[in-house]
Scaffold this motif. Sequence first.
Motif, PDB file in Angstrom:
ATOM      1  N   ALA A 146       0.851  -1.238  -0.070  1.00 56.27           N
ATOM      2  CA  ALA A 146       0.012   0.016  -0.042  1.00 56.27           C
ATOM      3  C   ALA A 146       0.697   1.239   0.017  1.00 56.27           C
ATOM      4  CB  ALA A 146      -0.843   0.002   1.119  1.00 56.27           C
ATOM      5  N   GLU A 147       2.070   1.323   0.600  1.00 56.62           N
ATOM      6  CA  GLU A 147       2.862   2.414   0.974  1.00 56.62           C
ATOM      7  C   GLU A 147       3.673   2.706  -0.399  1.00 56.62           C
ATOM      8  OE1 GLU A 147       2.937   4.722   3.090  1.00 56.62           O
ATOM      9  OE2 GLU A 147       1.272   4.026   4.348  1.00 56.62           O
ATOM     10  N   GLN A 148       4.109   1.487  -0.825  1.00 58.92           N
ATOM     11  CA  GLN A 148       5.399   1.536  -1.921  1.00 58.92           C
ATOM     12  C   GLN A 148       4.989   1.266  -3.225  1.00 58.92           C
ATOM     13  OE1 GLN A 148       8.463   2.397  -0.920  1.00 58.92           O
ATOM     14  NE2 GLN A 148       7.763   2.604   0.947  1.00 58.92           N
ATOM     15  N   THR A 149       3.749   0.513  -3.436  1.00 55.82           N
ATOM     16  CA  THR A 149       3.222   0.325  -4.665  1.00 55.82           C
ATOM     17  C   THR A 149       1.763   0.890  -5.134  1.00 55.82           C
ATOM     18  OG1 THR A 149       4.446  -1.737  -4.676  1.00 55.82           O
ATOM     19  CG2 THR A 149       2.671  -1.762  -6.116  1.00 55.82           C
ATOM     20  N   GLN A 150       0.982   0.671  -4.302  1.00 56.92           N
ATOM     21  CA  GLN A 150      -0.108   1.465  -4.800  1.00 56.92           C
ATOM     22  C   GLN A 150      -0.230   2.780  -4.759  1.00 56.92           C
ATOM     23  OE1 GLN A 150      -3.497   1.070  -1.598  1.00 56.92           O
ATOM     24  NE2 GLN A 150      -5.006   0.452  -3.160  1.00 56.92           N
ATOM     25  N   ALA A 151       0.524   3.473  -4.102  1.00 55.20           N
ATOM     26  CA  ALA A 151       0.666   5.005  -3.926  1.00 55.20           C
ATOM     27  C   ALA A 151       1.575   5.443  -5.234  1.00 55.20           C
ATOM     28  CB  ALA A 151       1.674   5.250  -2.854  1.00 55.20           C
ATOM     29  N   ILE A 152       2.122   4.537  -6.000  1.00 59.85           N
ATOM     30  CA  ILE A 152       2.583   5.067  -7.273  1.00 59.85           C
ATOM     31  C   ILE A 152       1.450   5.439  -8.304  1.00 59.85           C
ATOM     32  CG2 ILE A 152       3.914   4.468  -9.124  1.00 59.85           C
ATOM     33  CD1 ILE A 152       5.621   2.593  -7.500  1.00 59.85           C
ATOM     34  N   VAL A 153       0.526   4.546  -8.264  1.00 58.31           N
ATOM     35  CA  VAL A 153      -0.661   5.263  -9.335  1.00 58.31           C
ATOM     36  C   VAL A 153      -1.914   4.889  -8.692  1.00 58.31           C
ATOM     37  CG1 VAL A 153      -1.644   4.623 -11.621  1.00 58.31           C
ATOM     38  CG2 VAL A 153       0.855   4.035 -11.352  1.00 58.31           C
ATOM     39  N   GLU A 154      -2.532   6.158  -8.058  1.00 62.50           N
ATOM     40  CA  GLU A 154      -3.880   6.094  -7.328  1.00 62.50           C
ATOM     41  C   GLU A 154      -4.866   6.086  -8.210  1.00 62.50           C
ATOM     42  OE1 GLU A 154      -2.516   6.912  -2.760  1.00 62.50           O
ATOM     43  OE2 GLU A 154      -2.584   8.616  -4.175  1.00 62.50           O
ATOM     44  N   ARG A 155      -4.497   7.070  -9.295  1.00 58.04           N
ATOM     45  CA  ARG A 155      -5.622   7.325 -10.177  1.00 58.04           C
ATOM     46  C   ARG A 155      -4.983   7.524 -11.729  1.00 58.04           C
ATOM     47  NH1 ARG A 155      -4.497  11.417  -6.779  1.00 58.04           N
ATOM     48  NH2 ARG A 155      -6.384  11.037  -5.547  1.00 58.04           N
ATOM     49  N   PRO A 156      -5.840   7.608 -12.470  1.00 57.73           N
ATOM     50  CA  PRO A 156      -5.505   7.658 -13.927  1.00 57.73           C
ATOM     51  C   PRO A 156      -4.709   8.972 -14.214  1.00 57.73           C
ATOM     52  CG  PRO A 156      -7.630   6.997 -14.068  1.00 57.73           C
ATOM     53  CD  PRO A 156      -7.558   7.255 -12.349  1.00 57.73           C
ATOM     54  N   LYS A 157      -3.803   8.951 -14.950  1.00 58.78           N
ATOM     55  CA  LYS A 157      -2.974  10.052 -15.155  1.00 58.78           C
ATOM     56  C   LYS A 157      -1.894   9.708 -16.247  1.00 58.78           C
ATOM     57  CE  LYS A 157       0.932   8.641 -12.020  1.00 58.78           C
ATOM     58  NZ  LYS A 157       1.836   9.104 -10.918  1.00 58.78           N
ATOM     59  N   SER A 158      -1.620  10.738 -16.998  1.00 57.18           N
ATOM     60  CA  SER A 158      -0.590  10.932 -17.988  1.00 57.18           C
ATOM     61  C   SER A 158       0.907  10.871 -17.383  1.00 57.18           C
ATOM     62  CB  SER A 158      -0.789  12.065 -19.088  1.00 57.18           C
ATOM     63  OG  SER A 158      -1.954  12.099 -19.526  1.00 57.18           O
ATOM     64  N   SER A 159       1.577  10.038 -18.038  1.00 63.47           N
ATOM     65  CA  SER A 159       2.983   9.888 -17.105  1.00 63.47           C
ATOM     66  C   SER A 159       4.001   9.533 -18.387  1.00 63.47           C
ATOM     67  CB  SER A 159       2.961   8.715 -16.442  1.00 63.47           C
ATOM     68  OG  SER A 159       2.075   9.026 -15.202  1.00 63.47           O
ATOM     69  N   LYS A 160       5.442   9.498 -18.002  1.00 63.19           N
ATOM     70  CA  LYS A 160       6.326   9.291 -18.829  1.00 63.19           C
ATOM     71  C   LYS A 160       7.081   8.046 -18.135  1.00 63.19           C
ATOM     72  CE  LYS A 160       7.595  13.563 -20.864  1.00 63.19           C
ATOM     73  NZ  LYS A 160       8.384  14.559 -21.264  1.00 63.19           N
ATOM     74  N   LEU A 161       7.085   6.897 -18.706  1.00 59.40           N
ATOM     75  CA  LEU A 161       7.571   5.648 -18.259  1.00 59.40           C
ATOM     76  C   LEU A 161       9.147   5.287 -19.184  1.00 59.40           C
ATOM     77  CD1 LEU A 161       4.692   2.662 -18.323  1.00 59.40           C
ATOM     78  CD2 LEU A 161       5.752   4.328 -16.638  1.00 59.40           C
ATOM     79  N   THR A 162       9.936   4.722 -18.544  1.00 60.16           N
ATOM     80  CA  THR A 162      11.252   4.461 -18.828  1.00 60.16           C
ATOM     81  C   THR A 162      11.454   3.108 -18.464  1.00 60.16           C
ATOM     82  OG1 THR A 162      12.663   5.309 -17.305  1.00 60.16           O
ATOM     83  CG2 THR A 162      12.318   6.691 -19.424  1.00 60.16           C
TER      84      THR A 162
END
Length: 759
Positions: free
Chosen positions: A66-82
Amino acid sequence: MFFYGMGFLLGCTSLWFIDSQGQALLLLSASLATFVFCYVRRFTNRLFIAFLLGLLWSSLNIVIWAEQTQAIVERPKSSKLTGYICSIPVYQIESWQFDFCAKTIDSEPLSHLSRNRVKVRWGKYAVDPSTTPKAGQFWRFNVKLRPVHSKLNPASFDYERWLISNGFIATASVKTEASLMEGTSLASRFHRWRQSVFEHLEGVLPQSPQRPLMLALLLGERNEISPSQWQLLQQTGTSHLLAISGLHVGIASLWSYWIINFLWKRSATLCRMLPAYQAAQIASLCGAIMVVLLSGMGLPAQRALLMLLLFIGARQTGIYLSLSSTIGLALIGILILDPFAPLATSFWLSFGAVLVIAIVVNRSISPRNKLWSWLSVNWYLYLAMIPIGLLFFEVISWVALIANILLIPLTSFATTPLLYIGGMLSIFSEQFAKFIFVLADYLLILTTWVQSKTAQLNPKSLSFVFNSVVLMIFFVLLLVSAFPKKSLSKSPLFAGLVIILLYQNKPSIPPKFEMWVFDIGQGLAIFVNTAQGSLLYDTGWGNSAHATAQSSVIPYLNKMRINTINRLVVSHGDADHAGGLGAILNSLDTQTIISGEPLDSYSSENCHHKRPWQWGDVKFKFLQHNPNNQWQGNNSSCVLSITVNGFRILLPGDIEKSAENRLIARGIEAYDVVIAPHHGSKTSSTWWFVRHTSPKHVIFSTGYDNQWGFPKQSVVERYLQARSKVWITHRDGAIKVTIDQAGGLEVSSMREEHPHFWR
């Protein structure tokens, strides 16, 4: 050690029952305090101590997640992934689909405690790739990132749970820019190697209908398997034959052992250097590791390899480990390395199979009667799969026992070894390898023929009404019945198994009226069931290739053993309402089709001229707002009014303001339940319509993060001001409306009834 493993597993199953981070913290504190108390009091019951440690481990991992993984993406958003592509990409439904191991999100590196896998779709409604994506490549993507979320319907596959158990943190769709990057790592090199093996095999495997099955058996790549092949596998209970897990790891290990042991014994020099059995054990381990690597390090294969490592390691070092101790140690190791393993169906299938085989093999059966031993193992395996199959799939395939008795030996001792031999020979001689693959192709044709013949014995799997307590009693009796004959009498136990099966199949008292509004995505599908007939209102989105009804509506109807729909209403011709019509008609018998406007390729009755009808106490009536068919499209929708014991339900399709005004002018009355017109669009649910219907419950059928932003907040507020309880399918899952025999109305949702920490 076996009891430590079982206790630890029992504690880890708390994953299924914890529904929030706060509850996990509370359980973590309570179990830690209890463990300290037991230590101080020197309480040494090993099963209870292991259970406490399991509780501690599972609750701790939920808090970390919950603290380290779920918090990364809590709602839909535009992002940059590498990061890099960490699965072999497949092109399906006009898109490339693959797993992506993210290194950074919006330039922020991921924590070592967080998970990093993202399920990516690239192609549809986006810029096409400039080059074919391949496993191991490093990319920079501009994506729409979404948290773990999926449709949730009764009897349907729980994609959310699958994503969580397989280490995914989000799903994503590539939107604009994407650039190939320079980069390498040990993990990316491994995935590049798998990609090269995949491309090499594509060039040598025969172009036949069995080709997807060969790729599945060799590499665990099952994306190319056709729907008809999947259906045959599911009907016969043989899907596990294509999942690279314990069976395939065992096959590779066993054949490697036999071959090296046979050859090693032929050389006195080699035997003086190392005993043949030890060399064979090492070869056995190497063969198993190769299969696990080919499978992409899949979790089921990793679990089987861990058990083999423990067994061979103990033998090589001279440490004696009983089979039960090996299972216990493997269980603890698996759960420490993969804390969310109990959420995966494959974990319980493989663990159940290993446990039953271990018990049955140690029974007092004469080693000379190998045929009876083989039949006994398969019989107990089949019985063990009954509670597991009921828990996860709610069905039993009665032909599974016959199909597995015939096909497991064929797959284990002929088809899979031939494919592995062909794969190795293809490195040196493609022509000879192609000949071997053709032989394997004939064996797979025979396998398919056996599956089709056994499936005809039981075209419909049997479904059950069950509860977890009964399943646990069934499994305990099953395990006890597998103990040696001298331990206890078997007749009462088998009588108990039969009684439980009969109890499980005892039908529950159905409600007088039941309606499901399916979580269909952006569309609508509603099933109404009464004692005297059934009705389906709309079929969800679909086209010639795929329909959402196949994964939502049809599984539920199959579970409920509903083969015929008395009335099928298609409100109007839009694809999100009528697109699944073909899939429904191909799967179920339909007596009458009713629609608001003419349907392509299907004859139907016009709902605007349809007379009311009644099934028992349930009355159905189409409200007339388009008698001269002056409107097409949304305003031509069939508006169905249902009355049961004084309760009123309204299904208005996609009608808009003008049609709503026509209904108001004709004197529309108040309703207890209303399906929000047009999914909560601003063009519908006018203030006057909401005021006249004044629903106690309003249900919006919408897709998660849909491009139109349905339901519109202003429309939701309008219903809230009318004191309506708001239900939204993408938020609440499928919605159930029931009116029981006593005459009470109840509305509930799937997410409300099945809470979990990831929802």
